[in-house]
Design a protein around this motif. Sequence first.
Motif, PDB file in Angstrom:
ATOM      1  N   VAL A 198       0.832  -1.199   0.000  1.00 27.86           N
ATOM      2  CA  VAL A 198       0.000   0.000   0.000  1.00 27.86           C
ATOM      3  C   VAL A 198       0.869   1.251   0.000  1.00 27.86           C
ATOM      4  O   VAL A 198       2.040   1.216   0.391  1.00 27.86           O
ATOM      5  N   GLY A 199       0.262   2.365  -0.419  1.00 27.23           N
ATOM      6  CA  GLY A 199       0.950   3.641  -0.378  1.00 27.23           C
ATOM      7  C   GLY A 199       2.251   3.610  -1.163  1.00 27.23           C
ATOM      8  O   GLY A 199       2.338   3.050  -2.250  1.00 27.23           O
ATOM      9  N   GLU A 200       3.297   4.197  -0.579  1.00 28.10           N
ATOM     10  CA  GLU A 200       4.587   4.301  -1.252  1.00 28.10           C
ATOM     11  C   GLU A 200       5.586   3.246  -0.779  1.00 28.10           C
ATOM     12  O   GLU A 200       6.769   3.302  -1.121  1.00 28.10           O
ATOM     13  N   ILE A 201       5.109   2.259  -0.021  1.00 31.69           N
ATOM     14  CA  ILE A 201       6.000   1.186   0.432  1.00 31.69           C
ATOM     15  C   ILE A 201       6.643   0.458  -0.754  1.00 31.69           C
ATOM     16  O   ILE A 201       7.849   0.198  -0.756  1.00 31.69           O
ATOM     17  N   PRO A 202       5.877   0.131  -1.831  1.00 29.50           N
ATOM     18  CA  PRO A 202       6.489  -0.556  -2.978  1.00 29.50           C
ATOM     19  C   PRO A 202       7.509   0.297  -3.736  1.00 29.50           C
ATOM     20  O   PRO A 202       8.252  -0.241  -4.567  1.00 29.50           O
ATOM     21  N   ASP A 203       7.559   1.609  -3.473  1.00 31.40           N
ATOM     22  CA  ASP A 203       8.573   2.454  -4.112  1.00 31.40           C
ATOM     23  C   ASP A 203       9.974   2.112  -3.603  1.00 31.40           C
ATOM     24  O   ASP A 203      10.968   2.400  -4.276  1.00 31.40           O
ATOM     25  N   TYR A 204      10.048   1.514  -2.440  1.00 31.09           N
ATOM     26  CA  TYR A 204      11.344   1.218  -1.822  1.00 31.09           C
ATOM     27  C   TYR A 204      11.649  -0.272  -1.732  1.00 31.09           C
ATOM     28  O   TYR A 204      12.820  -0.655  -1.749  1.00 31.09           O
ATOM     29  N   LEU A 205      10.616  -1.090  -1.615  1.00 28.98           N
ATOM     30  CA  LEU A 205      10.804  -2.509  -1.324  1.00 28.98           C
ATOM     31  C   LEU A 205      10.219  -3.392  -2.427  1.00 28.98           C
ATOM     32  O   LEU A 205       9.219  -3.030  -3.054  1.00 28.98           O
ATOM     33  N   GLU A 206      10.844  -4.554  -2.619  1.00 32.17           N
ATOM     34  CA  GLU A 206      10.437  -5.468  -3.694  1.00 32.17           C
ATOM     35  C   GLU A 206      10.005  -6.807  -3.103  1.00 32.17           C
ATOM     36  O   GLU A 206      10.685  -7.371  -2.237  1.00 32.17           O
ATOM     37  N   ILE A 209      11.127  -7.834   1.103  1.00 33.40           N
ATOM     38  CA  ILE A 209       9.917  -7.893   1.915  1.00 33.40           C
ATOM     39  C   ILE A 209       8.997  -8.952   1.316  1.00 33.40           C
ATOM     40  O   ILE A 209       9.178  -9.362   0.160  1.00 33.40           O
ATOM     41  N   TYR A 210       8.009  -9.391   2.068  1.00 31.96           N
ATOM     42  CA  TYR A 210       6.958 -10.253   1.529  1.00 31.96           C
ATOM     43  C   TYR A 210       5.685  -9.428   1.453  1.00 31.96           C
ATOM     44  O   TYR A 210       5.153  -8.986   2.470  1.00 31.96           O
ATOM     45  N   PHE A 211       5.214  -9.225   0.239  1.00 30.58           N
ATOM     46  CA  PHE A 211       4.025  -8.407   0.035  1.00 30.58           C
ATOM     47  C   PHE A 211       2.773  -9.270  -0.085  1.00 30.58           C
ATOM     48  O   PHE A 211       2.786 -10.335  -0.701  1.00 30.58           O
TER      49      PHE A 211
END
Length: 406
Positions: free
Chosen positions: A331-339, A344-346
């Motif tokens: 959510v939000g801008e978390i995927p801008d930094y993490l994969e 991370i586990y999304f």
Amino acid sequence: MQVKIFINSNPYYSSSATGNRWLTLIEGLNNLGVEVKIFIIGNYKSVEEKRKFQTNTEIDGVKLNYFNSKIVDTIWKKRYYKYISSHFNLVANKRKIYKELNGFEGIVWSENDLMLWKIIASFPNKAFKLISEMSEFLDIHHDNKGNVLQKRLGTVKQQFFEKKYINKLDGLILMTKNLINHYNSFKDVPLLFHLPMTVDLDRFKVRNTPPEEFKSPYIAFVGVMNDAKDGVNILIEAFNKISYNYPSLNLYLVGAWNYDTPSHQSRIKELNQAKRIKWMGEYSRDLIPSIISNAKLLVLPRPDSKQAQGGFPTKLGEYLATGNPVCATSVGEIPDYLEDKKSIYFAEPGSINAFAQVLSFALEEPTEAKEVGLKGKEIAEKYFNKNIQSKKLYHFLERIYYEHKK
């Protein structure tokens, strides 16, 4: 350069996300030679806090001054001082704040508090530069649980900031790009500055033993016991789905009581999981690193909401700093930094099944999970390191102080 900060709670004592954010920035600026003075307008939160912090004290060069000496340590006292006594304190606080601001030519930084905004905005012929920070949209109170009075106060606060206070500012610090875009649409905006979430990595270098009530192995959630903000209801259901495959694994929920807490406790009882899903309450800032550093998994099932779109969870930075694997929603801008499956586990936000699946995936592949956790730590060191971000903030404040003219 001098910075005077007006705030409700002592960040050296608070374990909240807001307190941790303040502390990383205060310590970072102090290490860079900025003279920081903190004025705490709220009351002591406990007998321990009053014992530990005198009315006037100094910590590593940072000066702290409490305006009030009362101990407010129960929910009823908190409500009284928030909704009733605060009006009586207004005149006294205004007098004290005016005294501090009179002739001051440095930078003034206020917490997002309506009373503080009104006092500072009314100061005549200011010689100081005024800044503020936003870490989420101001209208999220419409969607969160709360009483009518809380929502009304939220609306008044939003209107005052957007119609009166923002035009008093020389600079506005914003945690996400979504907030940058939002405030860029306003007329006569101050100088805007994007400052991502910050974390003190040094707090997580040593893995101390957690409090004895935390029995390994366990999954840990640290945050707000709130469904709309952090999806605790989804986490409870997802853990219940996988728990029978991991009979020795517990889930610990760490955070203060919230409106949703009674429903969580009821649901845990219905699921017959009281021995394995435990609401632990709030812990001091000093104990949080040991709690999350010893967890097998760290979780953040935040739903997709306006709050998630505008904000960035501070706890995520602390999770990553431990080097432990993290399961979170994209959510939000978390995927801008993490994969996903790299750092991370999304999981898909709002889905119990999706979150249960990523929990199982991380638990079934411990070697890979360890690598994912270490990569997440690298991301935290690169993007959320308080030392790096504090230098950027320092240069922004220099620009405000020496160059920017309203």
